[in-house]
Design a protein around this motif. Sequence first.
Motif, PDB file in Angstrom:
ATOM      1  N   VAL A   6       5.952   2.657  -1.788  1.00 34.62           N
ATOM      2  CA  VAL A   6       5.297   2.537  -0.489  1.00 34.62           C
ATOM      3  C   VAL A   6       5.708   3.756   0.332  1.00 34.62           C
ATOM      4  O   VAL A   6       6.894   3.958   0.597  1.00 34.62           O
ATOM      5  CB  VAL A   6       5.702   1.242   0.240  1.00 34.62           C
ATOM      6  N   GLN A  14      -0.137   0.703   1.146  1.00 36.51           N
ATOM      7  CA  GLN A  14      -0.528   0.667  -0.259  1.00 36.51           C
ATOM      8  C   GLN A  14       0.642   1.004  -1.168  1.00 36.51           C
ATOM      9  O   GLN A  14       1.510   1.805  -0.827  1.00 36.51           O
ATOM     10  CB  GLN A  14      -1.667   1.673  -0.514  1.00 36.51           C
ATOM     11  N   ARG A  47       6.817  -4.804   3.923  1.00 38.45           N
ATOM     12  CA  ARG A  47       5.672  -3.919   3.691  1.00 38.45           C
ATOM     13  C   ARG A  47       4.819  -3.781   4.944  1.00 38.45           C
ATOM     14  O   ARG A  47       4.355  -2.691   5.284  1.00 38.45           O
ATOM     15  CB  ARG A  47       4.820  -4.456   2.536  1.00 38.45           C
ATOM     16  N   GLY A 309       0.231  -4.569  -5.452  1.00 34.21           N
ATOM     17  CA  GLY A 309      -0.485  -4.819  -4.202  1.00 34.21           C
ATOM     18  C   GLY A 309      -1.257  -6.124  -4.242  1.00 34.21           C
ATOM     19  O   GLY A 309      -1.311  -6.865  -3.254  1.00 34.21           O
ATOM     20  N   TYR A 312       1.193  -9.038  -3.821  1.00 30.70           N
ATOM     21  CA  TYR A 312       1.569  -9.234  -2.423  1.00 30.70           C
ATOM     22  C   TYR A 312       0.435  -9.903  -1.655  1.00 30.70           C
ATOM     23  O   TYR A 312       0.667 -10.800  -0.836  1.00 30.70           O
ATOM     24  CB  TYR A 312       1.937  -7.891  -1.786  1.00 30.70           C
TER      25      TYR A 312
END
Length: 328
Positions: A6, A14, A47, A309, A312
């Motif tokens: 990240v 992303q 994130r 991704g 998540y």
Amino acid sequence: MKAMIVSQYGENAQFEVRDVAKPQPGLGQVLIRIAASSVNTVDTMIRKMGKDLPLSPDTPAILGMDFAGTIEAVGANVEGFVVGEEVYGCAGGLADLPGALAEYIAADSKLIAHKPANLSMKEAAALPLVGITAYEGLMRAHITAGQKVLVHGGAGGVGHVAVQLAKHFGAVVYATGGGEKQMDLIESLGAKAINYKTESVEAYVGKHTDGAGFDLIFDSVGGANLINSFQAAALNGQIATTVSLCELDLTLAHFKGLSLHVVFMLLPMLHNHKREQHGEILKAIAQIVEAGKLKPVLDVHSYTLEAAGEAYARLESGQTMGKVVIEN
């Protein structure tokens, strides 16, 4: 090694695949080839929120806290672990500790334990953070056999482990859920399910405790829900919560003489404070798992490292049942 990086935080942050230097085990560390990792709510918060959270690592960052894998090298001053052993733990992905969304991690040996023999790598990777959290909360709240224990959020990541551990410790367990699937899962784990959407606190306290309240409450929902825990607790009851980032009126807690235990299991990692306690808890959890008393529930979808991704996003969707796992 391959890692998911990240480069900047935010709502649209992303992950990108990068080749980065393979870590080498330092003093007290072991090098682990990661077979699987799992996603926790705190990972998604990092994130999105980045440096608004004081525990977020500097970018570019390798996130991910939980993992299971095989030891490939052992650093100096490490005892109890050798090359080739399968281990699991929660040892990175915050502050200055690189995380598990990679092929390898150099982990503090105090933060890991030998993987339960009867679990797959995917299952083992799902357990560390939620297992340590549930175990710590129940221990600090002084769980004893025969108590009536209520788990708020009994179908969640921490909650479904807390239900099973409370059963293991001999409690009579009740748990709240919000729909048929959650209720079915709670019942399958050996607890009495309570639908918080259709049943008031007063109603289920009266129904299950004759109005006396629950001896111990593990509140994995927390926040505003802590008021429900105060209402549901017996006089001099014990409450453990994982979420207390809120302002609350403690008047009811005062008049009932309640004890509130706030569980923030990342403290040993963040402050290098009594990390060996996490290793000991993971060792105890492995024994409970191997005795057939605890099994993690996995979400129906699993993901590759490159699809971190998507993993998540799956957890953030609120549609999961069980832990979201990433396989290397």
